[in-house]
Scaffold this motif. Structure first.
Motif, PDB file in Angstrom:
ATOM      1  N   LEU A 148       0.830  -1.213   0.000  1.00  0.00           N
ATOM      2  CA  LEU A 148       0.000   0.000   0.000  1.00  0.00           C
ATOM      3  C   LEU A 148       0.861   1.259   0.000  1.00  0.00           C
ATOM      4  O   LEU A 148       0.601   2.208  -0.752  1.00  0.00           O
ATOM      5  CB  LEU A 148      -0.957  -0.008   1.190  1.00  0.00           C
ATOM      6  CG  LEU A 148      -2.074  -1.054   1.141  1.00  0.00           C
ATOM      7  CD1 LEU A 148      -2.843  -1.079   2.453  1.00  0.00           C
ATOM      8  CD2 LEU A 148      -3.006  -0.790  -0.032  1.00  0.00           C
ATOM      9  N   LEU A 149       1.889   1.270   0.842  1.00  0.00           N
ATOM     10  CA  LEU A 149       2.783   2.428   0.880  1.00  0.00           C
ATOM     11  C   LEU A 149       3.524   2.591  -0.441  1.00  0.00           C
ATOM     12  O   LEU A 149       3.666   3.715  -0.951  1.00  0.00           O
ATOM     13  CB  LEU A 149       3.788   2.297   2.027  1.00  0.00           C
ATOM     14  CG  LEU A 149       3.254   2.551   3.429  1.00  0.00           C
ATOM     15  CD1 LEU A 149       4.291   2.157   4.474  1.00  0.00           C
ATOM     16  CD2 LEU A 149       2.858   4.006   3.596  1.00  0.00           C
ATOM     17  N   ALA A 150       3.989   1.485  -1.017  1.00  0.00           N
ATOM     18  CA  ALA A 150       4.742   1.563  -2.268  1.00  0.00           C
ATOM     19  C   ALA A 150       3.882   2.116  -3.398  1.00  0.00           C
ATOM     20  O   ALA A 150       4.327   2.981  -4.162  1.00  0.00           O
ATOM     21  CB  ALA A 150       5.293   0.183  -2.636  1.00  0.00           C
ATOM     22  N   ALA A 156       9.753   3.704  -1.816  1.00  0.00           N
ATOM     23  CA  ALA A 156       8.837   2.647  -2.274  1.00  0.00           C
ATOM     24  C   ALA A 156       9.618   1.422  -2.752  1.00  0.00           C
ATOM     25  O   ALA A 156       9.284   0.283  -2.399  1.00  0.00           O
ATOM     26  CB  ALA A 156       7.944   3.183  -3.390  1.00  0.00           C
ATOM     27  N   ALA A 157      10.665   1.667  -3.533  1.00  0.00           N
ATOM     28  CA  ALA A 157      11.494   0.551  -4.006  1.00  0.00           C
ATOM     29  C   ALA A 157      12.176  -0.151  -2.836  1.00  0.00           C
ATOM     30  O   ALA A 157      12.282  -1.385  -2.817  1.00  0.00           O
ATOM     31  CB  ALA A 157      12.529   1.063  -5.008  1.00  0.00           C
ATOM     32  N   GLY A 158      12.615   0.630  -1.852  1.00  0.00           N
ATOM     33  CA  GLY A 158      13.289   0.059  -0.689  1.00  0.00           C
ATOM     34  C   GLY A 158      12.379  -0.786   0.183  1.00  0.00           C
ATOM     35  O   GLY A 158      12.835  -1.695   0.876  1.00  0.00           O
ATOM     36  N   LEU A 159      11.090  -0.496   0.161  1.00  0.00           N
ATOM     37  CA  LEU A 159      10.148  -1.312   0.927  1.00  0.00           C
ATOM     38  C   LEU A 159       9.929  -2.676   0.277  1.00  0.00           C
ATOM     39  O   LEU A 159       9.663  -3.662   0.962  1.00  0.00           O
ATOM     40  CB  LEU A 159       8.791  -0.602   1.033  1.00  0.00           C
ATOM     41  CG  LEU A 159       8.724   0.627   1.917  1.00  0.00           C
ATOM     42  CD1 LEU A 159       7.363   1.290   1.768  1.00  0.00           C
ATOM     43  CD2 LEU A 159       8.988   0.272   3.369  1.00  0.00           C
ATOM     44  N   LEU A 172      11.837  -4.165  -2.836  1.00  0.00           N
ATOM     45  CA  LEU A 172      12.912  -4.934  -3.464  1.00  0.00           C
ATOM     46  C   LEU A 172      13.819  -5.701  -2.497  1.00  0.00           C
ATOM     47  O   LEU A 172      14.076  -6.891  -2.730  1.00  0.00           O
ATOM     48  CB  LEU A 172      13.728  -4.033  -4.391  1.00  0.00           C
ATOM     49  CG  LEU A 172      12.960  -3.496  -5.598  1.00  0.00           C
ATOM     50  CD1 LEU A 172      13.835  -2.561  -6.425  1.00  0.00           C
ATOM     51  CD2 LEU A 172      12.434  -4.635  -6.452  1.00  0.00           C
ATOM     52  N   PRO A 173      14.340  -5.076  -1.435  1.00  0.00           N
ATOM     53  CA  PRO A 173      15.235  -5.860  -0.564  1.00  0.00           C
ATOM     54  C   PRO A 173      14.583  -7.096   0.057  1.00  0.00           C
ATOM     55  O   PRO A 173      15.160  -8.196  -0.015  1.00  0.00           O
ATOM     56  CB  PRO A 173      15.677  -4.850   0.495  1.00  0.00           C
ATOM     57  CG  PRO A 173      15.557  -3.531  -0.190  1.00  0.00           C
ATOM     58  CD  PRO A 173      14.350  -3.667  -1.062  1.00  0.00           C
ATOM     59  N   PRO A 174      13.378  -6.997   0.635  1.00  0.00           N
ATOM     60  CA  PRO A 174      12.784  -8.221   1.182  1.00  0.00           C
ATOM     61  C   PRO A 174      12.421  -9.241   0.096  1.00  0.00           C
ATOM     62  O   PRO A 174      12.499 -10.437   0.310  1.00  0.00           O
ATOM     63  CB  PRO A 174      11.519  -7.747   1.897  1.00  0.00           C
ATOM     64  CG  PRO A 174      11.660  -6.289   2.061  1.00  0.00           C
ATOM     65  CD  PRO A 174      12.573  -5.829   0.981  1.00  0.00           C
ATOM     66  N   LEU A 175      12.041  -8.748  -1.072  1.00  0.00           N
ATOM     67  CA  LEU A 175      11.642  -9.637  -2.160  1.00  0.00           C
ATOM     68  C   LEU A 175      12.827 -10.436  -2.693  1.00  0.00           C
ATOM     69  O   LEU A 175      12.706 -11.623  -2.971  1.00  0.00           O
ATOM     70  CB  LEU A 175      11.004  -8.812  -3.292  1.00  0.00           C
ATOM     71  CG  LEU A 175      10.354  -9.592  -4.421  1.00  0.00           C
ATOM     72  CD1 LEU A 175       9.182 -10.407  -3.887  1.00  0.00           C
ATOM     73  CD2 LEU A 175       9.885  -8.631  -5.507  1.00  0.00           C
ATOM     74  N   THR A 176      13.982  -9.770  -2.803  1.00  0.00           N
ATOM     75  CA  THR A 176      15.173 -10.436  -3.334  1.00  0.00           C
ATOM     76  C   THR A 176      16.000 -11.122  -2.259  1.00  0.00           C
ATOM     77  O   THR A 176      16.828 -11.973  -2.574  1.00  0.00           O
ATOM     78  CB  THR A 176      16.078  -9.419  -4.064  1.00  0.00           C
ATOM     79  OG1 THR A 176      16.524  -8.436  -3.129  1.00  0.00           O
ATOM     80  CG2 THR A 176      15.349  -8.765  -5.221  1.00  0.00           C
ATOM     81  N   GLY A 177      15.801 -10.710  -1.001  1.00  0.00           N
ATOM     82  CA  GLY A 177      16.608 -11.266   0.077  1.00  0.00           C
ATOM     83  C   GLY A 177      17.974 -10.611   0.184  1.00  0.00           C
ATOM     84  O   GLY A 177      18.810 -11.022   0.985  1.00  0.00           O
ATOM     85  N   LEU A 223      17.452  -2.894   4.466  1.00  0.00           N
ATOM     86  CA  LEU A 223      17.152  -1.653   3.754  1.00  0.00           C
ATOM     87  C   LEU A 223      15.664  -1.320   3.789  1.00  0.00           C
ATOM     88  O   LEU A 223      15.285  -0.153   3.678  1.00  0.00           O
ATOM     89  CB  LEU A 223      17.629  -1.742   2.300  1.00  0.00           C
ATOM     90  CG  LEU A 223      19.136  -1.620   2.091  1.00  0.00           C
ATOM     91  CD1 LEU A 223      19.491  -1.879   0.639  1.00  0.00           C
ATOM     92  CD2 LEU A 223      19.637  -0.264   2.546  1.00  0.00           C
ATOM     93  N   ALA A 224      14.815  -2.324   3.978  1.00  0.00           N
ATOM     94  CA  ALA A 224      13.372  -2.063   4.092  1.00  0.00           C
ATOM     95  C   ALA A 224      13.087  -1.249   5.348  1.00  0.00           C
ATOM     96  O   ALA A 224      12.234  -0.344   5.330  1.00  0.00           O
ATOM     97  CB  ALA A 224      12.594  -3.375   4.101  1.00  0.00           C
ATOM     98  N   VAL A 225      13.798  -1.544   6.424  1.00  0.00           N
ATOM     99  CA  VAL A 225      13.646  -0.768   7.663  1.00  0.00           C
ATOM    100  C   VAL A 225      14.095   0.670   7.417  1.00  0.00           C
ATOM    101  O   VAL A 225      13.405   1.621   7.791  1.00  0.00           O
ATOM    102  CB  VAL A 225      14.440  -1.407   8.822  1.00  0.00           C
ATOM    103  CG1 VAL A 225      14.328  -0.562  10.082  1.00  0.00           C
ATOM    104  CG2 VAL A 225      13.992  -2.833   9.074  1.00  0.00           C
ATOM    105  N   ALA A 226      15.248   0.819   6.761  1.00  0.00           N
ATOM    106  CA  ALA A 226      15.770   2.155   6.473  1.00  0.00           C
ATOM    107  C   ALA A 226      14.816   2.933   5.567  1.00  0.00           C
ATOM    108  O   ALA A 226      14.584   4.128   5.781  1.00  0.00           O
ATOM    109  CB  ALA A 226      17.149   2.048   5.829  1.00  0.00           C
ATOM    110  N   ALA A 227      14.248   2.268   4.569  1.00  0.00           N
ATOM    111  CA  ALA A 227      13.314   2.935   3.659  1.00  0.00           C
ATOM    112  C   ALA A 227      12.074   3.404   4.411  1.00  0.00           C
ATOM    113  O   ALA A 227      11.600   4.529   4.213  1.00  0.00           O
ATOM    114  CB  ALA A 227      12.926   1.997   2.522  1.00  0.00           C
TER     115      ALA A 227
END
Length: 121
Positions: free
Chosen positions: A11-13, A57-60, A62-67, A72-76
């Motif tokens: 939703l945020l992305a 939005a990308a940071g939320l 891509l990092p968890p999706l790719t592992g 970086l999701a926390v930082a985003a």
């Protein structure tokens, strides 16, 4: 917690890709009816805010999706919290305190996203 994170992050992305894309791609005249504050902020700063929203939005997602570097999701998410803090300050300084409802909702959602992403680590 994983499903809750993905719902909040998605939703945020979607919101930040849309809002950030508008700030990056549209002229000041086209932004003015939706965002009256663009008259007070220089357009390079508006473009920077839009770019930060797109990167957030990308940071939320891509990092968890790719592992790869899921922290970086926390930082985003924290970055998006800071963007909303700036938005609240801007609206209050313009005497538009009644308009900060969306900013508060997005701030809370981004903070929840940061917490959910941190729990997933």
């Amino acid at each position: 917690m994983g499903i809750a994170y993905w719902i909040v992050a998605a939703l945020l992305a979607v919101f930040y890709l849309y809002a950030g894309g508008k700030k990056v791609l549209q002229s000041q005249e086209r932004l003015r009816p939706m965002m009256g504050w663009v008259d007070r902020v220089p357009m390079p700063a508006v473009r920077l805010i839009g770019t930060l929203e797109i990167l957030g939005a990308a940071g939320l997602i891509l990092p968890p999706l790719t592992g790869i570097a899921p922290w970086l999701a926390v930082a985003a998410a924290i970055g998006l919290v800071l963007v909303q803090c700036g938005g609240i300050v801007l609206h209050v300084s313009r005497g538009e305190a009644r308009l900060i409802g969306l900013n508060i909702a997005l701030l809370v959602a981004a903070a929840a996203g940061a917490w959910l992403a941190a729990v997933r680590l």
